[in-house]
Design an enzyme around this catalytic site. Structure first.
Site, PDB file in Angstrom:
ATOM      1  N   GLY A  72       0.841  -1.189   0.000  1.00 42.24           N
ATOM      2  CA  GLY A  72       0.000   0.000   0.000  1.00 42.24           C
ATOM      3  C   GLY A  72       0.882   1.248   0.000  1.00 42.24           C
ATOM      4  O   GLY A  72       0.620   2.214  -0.723  1.00 42.24           O
ATOM      5  N   ASN A 156      -7.029   4.709   9.750  1.00 46.40           N
ATOM      6  CA  ASN A 156      -6.585   3.422  10.296  1.00 46.40           C
ATOM      7  C   ASN A 156      -6.576   3.401  11.822  1.00 46.40           C
ATOM      8  O   ASN A 156      -6.739   2.346  12.431  1.00 46.40           O
ATOM      9  CB  ASN A 156      -5.185   3.069   9.774  1.00 46.40           C
ATOM     10  CG  ASN A 156      -4.215   4.223   9.824  1.00 46.40           C
ATOM     11  OD1 ASN A 156      -4.488   5.299   9.284  1.00 46.40           O
ATOM     12  ND2 ASN A 156      -3.095   4.039  10.481  1.00 46.40           N
ATOM     13  N   GLN A 186      -7.818   1.051   4.261  1.00 46.17           N
ATOM     14  CA  GLN A 186      -8.683   0.527   5.319  1.00 46.17           C
ATOM     15  C   GLN A 186     -10.127   0.343   4.859  1.00 46.17           C
ATOM     16  O   GLN A 186     -10.970  -0.094   5.640  1.00 46.17           O
ATOM     17  CB  GLN A 186      -8.639   1.431   6.563  1.00 46.17           C
ATOM     18  CG  GLN A 186      -7.287   1.447   7.271  1.00 46.17           C
ATOM     19  CD  GLN A 186      -6.920   0.108   7.932  1.00 46.17           C
ATOM     20  OE1 GLN A 186      -7.769  -0.778   8.129  1.00 46.17           O
ATOM     21  NE2 GLN A 186      -5.641  -0.056   8.267  1.00 46.17           N
ATOM     22  N   SER A 206      -4.102  -2.324  -0.201  1.00 48.97           N
ATOM     23  CA  SER A 206      -3.042  -3.254   0.172  1.00 48.97           C
ATOM     24  C   SER A 206      -3.588  -4.639   0.518  1.00 48.97           C
ATOM     25  O   SER A 206      -4.554  -4.750   1.277  1.00 48.97           O
ATOM     26  CB  SER A 206      -2.352  -2.646   1.398  1.00 48.97           C
ATOM     27  OG  SER A 206      -1.421  -3.543   1.926  1.00 48.97           O
ATOM     28  N   HIS A 208      -2.634  -7.113   2.468  1.00 45.98           N
ATOM     29  CA  HIS A 208      -2.645  -7.722   3.804  1.00 45.98           C
ATOM     30  C   HIS A 208      -3.717  -7.156   4.728  1.00 45.98           C
ATOM     31  O   HIS A 208      -3.820  -7.554   5.890  1.00 45.98           O
ATOM     32  CB  HIS A 208      -1.258  -7.665   4.457  1.00 45.98           C
ATOM     33  CG  HIS A 208      -0.815  -6.323   4.933  1.00 45.98           C
ATOM     34  ND1 HIS A 208      -0.732  -6.019   6.269  1.00 45.98           N
ATOM     35  CD2 HIS A 208      -0.398  -5.223   4.277  1.00 45.98           C
ATOM     36  CE1 HIS A 208      -0.265  -4.783   6.413  1.00 45.98           C
ATOM     37  NE2 HIS A 208      -0.057  -4.280   5.215  1.00 45.98           N
ATOM     38  N   THR A 244      10.173  -7.647 -11.552  1.00 47.98           N
ATOM     39  CA  THR A 244       9.433  -8.876 -11.847  1.00 47.98           C
ATOM     40  C   THR A 244       8.231  -8.981 -10.907  1.00 47.98           C
ATOM     41  O   THR A 244       8.364  -8.798  -9.699  1.00 47.98           O
ATOM     42  CB  THR A 244      10.360 -10.098 -11.673  1.00 47.98           C
ATOM     43  OG1 THR A 244      11.486  -9.903 -12.531  1.00 47.98           O
ATOM     44  CG2 THR A 244       9.659 -11.390 -12.024  1.00 47.98           C
ATOM     45  N   CYS A 332       2.742   1.013  12.198  1.00 43.94           N
ATOM     46  CA  CYS A 332       4.073   1.558  11.920  1.00 43.94           C
ATOM     47  C   CYS A 332       4.569   2.385  13.094  1.00 43.94           C
ATOM     48  O   CYS A 332       5.753   2.572  13.268  1.00 43.94           O
ATOM     49  CB  CYS A 332       4.044   2.432  10.681  1.00 43.94           C
ATOM     50  SG  CYS A 332       3.254   1.596   9.330  1.00 43.94           S
TER      51      CYS A 332
HETATM   52  N1  PLP Z   1      -2.495   3.445   4.556  1.00 48.95           N
HETATM   53  C1  PLP Z   1      -3.203   3.013   5.605  1.00 48.95           C
HETATM   54  C2  PLP Z   1      -4.443   3.747   5.999  1.00 48.95           C
HETATM   55  C3  PLP Z   1      -2.784   1.890   6.327  1.00 48.95           C
HETATM   56  O1  PLP Z   1      -3.486   1.475   7.376  1.00 48.95           O
HETATM   57  C4  PLP Z   1      -1.597   1.213   5.920  1.00 48.95           C
HETATM   58  C5  PLP Z   1      -1.094   0.059   6.690  1.00 48.95           C
HETATM   59  O2  PLP Z   1      -1.141   0.039   7.901  1.00 48.95           O
HETATM   60  C6  PLP Z   1      -0.908   1.698   4.797  1.00 48.95           C
HETATM   61  C7  PLP Z   1      -1.384   2.810   4.153  1.00 48.95           C
HETATM   62  C8  PLP Z   1       0.333   1.043   4.316  1.00 48.95           C
HETATM   63  O3  PLP Z   1       0.079  -0.191   3.674  1.00 48.95           O
HETATM   64  P1  PLP Z   1       1.258  -1.259   3.558  1.00 48.95           P
HETATM   65  O4  PLP Z   1       1.465  -1.835   4.925  1.00 48.95           O
HETATM   66  O5  PLP Z   1       0.757  -2.275   2.574  1.00 48.95           O
HETATM   67  O6  PLP Z   1       2.445  -0.537   3.051  1.00 48.95           O
END
Ligand code: PLP
Length: 389
Positions: A72, A156, A186, A206, A208, A244, A332
């Site tokens: 993402g 998030n 999200q 994203s 995951h 790739t 993060c």
């Molecule tokens: N944007 C939001 C709102 C998110 O919650 C996250 C992941 O926590 C991301 C971006 C980043 O995605 P990725 O972990 O795939 O880099």
């Protein structure tokens, strides 16, 4: 002791049927999708079928609008920096101006900071105490050199939902040519979404977050929107993302969306019910707590609450010992001690921010998990209040 996972906004476990597809892909499709012989062609077919599926899921017109990326964050970097670089390459004399909100994920905010260091003009729009965007500030900050507005679909940390359809329309009413990007990381996998209904120029999500693999993402780029590549190399992904392709990751995205779509209404209903149950039980069982973010316009799976007289780090540590996984702020920032920039933007006092915990539920959460979690949270809060540091 059970382990109760309440951090679905940080990441989701793989859905079993996604795992099956991933294993099949890893075992049986080893070719480089750019190779012209049989193994390469077989992998290419899987990727293009997945792209077609994502296109249909988004309700987009053209599968060429779907770009696979490695996360993402990468999609967001490509959307924002790619728009700026395309504008600058066009020989424009004036430095571009880009706008976002103060409550975005660090993938957006740090891309803005990076561009700021290159001389790009930036504006960060604030929110009110419920996390609602200050619309007048946004609209009045649009200038002649504004080229991009990036506003997330849902936050998030708090789950607050932004009315991006309306925000997009109001921005376009002022200047049609301003590109509108949304971080919908999200949103996808939690709510329904259609690009026909919300005609964004660019949006990022994203794998995951919807039970697919980590390390794979999507950038939707509306036909005709010009962005430059930020990773240089081969011509994969229409020349917008060299490297790739991650065949298994891409397949997992399509399968993850497929599983979600199949049971979407049921799943949304179940999660809404469990989310409300969780919130009610928390407020019923524990005194001195506050809900952070918007009370109504929020992802019902996300419950961000502050506990009076308790530090979130200490409570999280205790919850972990009781078998409950949750977080303070975004994944993060979870390892960092700095107070959440999102809650700060809401104007909350520092005590409320330092005692905030985000619980987020998902597909595999059960009623029993909620019962157990609420009693563990109550136990932890009462213990810490009885023994303040
Ligand atoms: N944007 C939001 C709102 C998110 O919650 C996250 C992941 O926590 C991301 C971006 C980043 O995605 P990725 O972990 O795939 O880099």
């Amino acid at each position: 002791m059970p382990r109760i996972y309440l951090d679905y906004n940080a990441t989701t476990p793989l859905d079993p049927s996604v795992l099956e597809e991933v294993i099949n892909t890893l075992k049986n499709y080893p070719g480089n999708p750019s190779s012209v012989y049989e193994e390469g062609r077989a992998a290419r077919i899987l990727i293009e079928d997945s792209r077609e599926f994502v296109k249909s899921f988004l309700d987009a017109d053209n599968s060429g609008e779907v770009i696979f990326t490695a996360s993402g964050s990468e999609s967001i970097n490509l959307a924002v920096s790619g728009s700026v670089f395309a504008y600058m390459e066009n020989g424009e004399k004036k430095m571009p101006h880009i706008i976002t909100s103060q409550v975005e994920h660090s993938a957006v905010l740090n891309t803005f900071k990076f561009l700021e260091r290159q001389g790009v003009e930036t504006t960060y729009i604030g929110v009110n105490e419920f996390g609602e965007l200050l619309m007048d500030d946004l609209l009045s900050s649009i200038k002649e050199n504004t080229i991009l507005v990036s506003i997330m679909g849902a936050n998030n940390e708090t789950g607050t939902i932004f009315p991006i359809k309306q925000i997009l329309e109001e921005v376009k009413n002022i200047r049609e040519e301003v590109l509108f990007h949304s971080d919908i990381v999200q949103v996808i996998g939690k709510n329904s979404f259609s690009i026909k209904d919300i005609p964004l120029d660019l949006c990022s999500f994203s794998g995951h977050k919807f039970y697919a693999l980590k390390g794979c993402g999507v950038l939707y780029v509306k036909k005709g929107v010009k962005i430059n590549s930020i990773i240089h190399g081969g011509h994969q992904e229409r020349g917008l993302r060299a490297g790739t392709e991650n065949t298994a990751g891409i397949v997992s995205i399509a399968k993850g969306l497929d599983v979600f779509k199949t049971d979407m209404n049921e799943e949304i209903k179940k999660i809404n019910t469990l989310g409300s149950l969780f919130l009610d039980k928390l407020f019923y069982s524990i005194e001195g707590i506050k809900l952070n973010g918007h009370p109504v316009n929020r992802l019902k799976n996300t419950i961000n609450v502050s506990f009076d007289g308790v530090k979130s780090e200490t409570l999280l540590f205790n919850l972990d010992l009781y078998g409950v996984s949750a977080s303070a702020g975004s994944a993060c920032n979870a390892g960092a001690i700095s107070p959440s920039h999102v809650l700060r933007a809401h104007g909350y006092d520092i005590k409320r921010i330092e005692s905030a915990i985000r619980f987020s539920i998902g597909r595999f959460t059960t009623r029993n998990d909620i019962e157990y979690a609420v009693s563990a949270i109550k136990k932890g809060v009462l213990k810490l209040r009885a023994n303040p540091l």
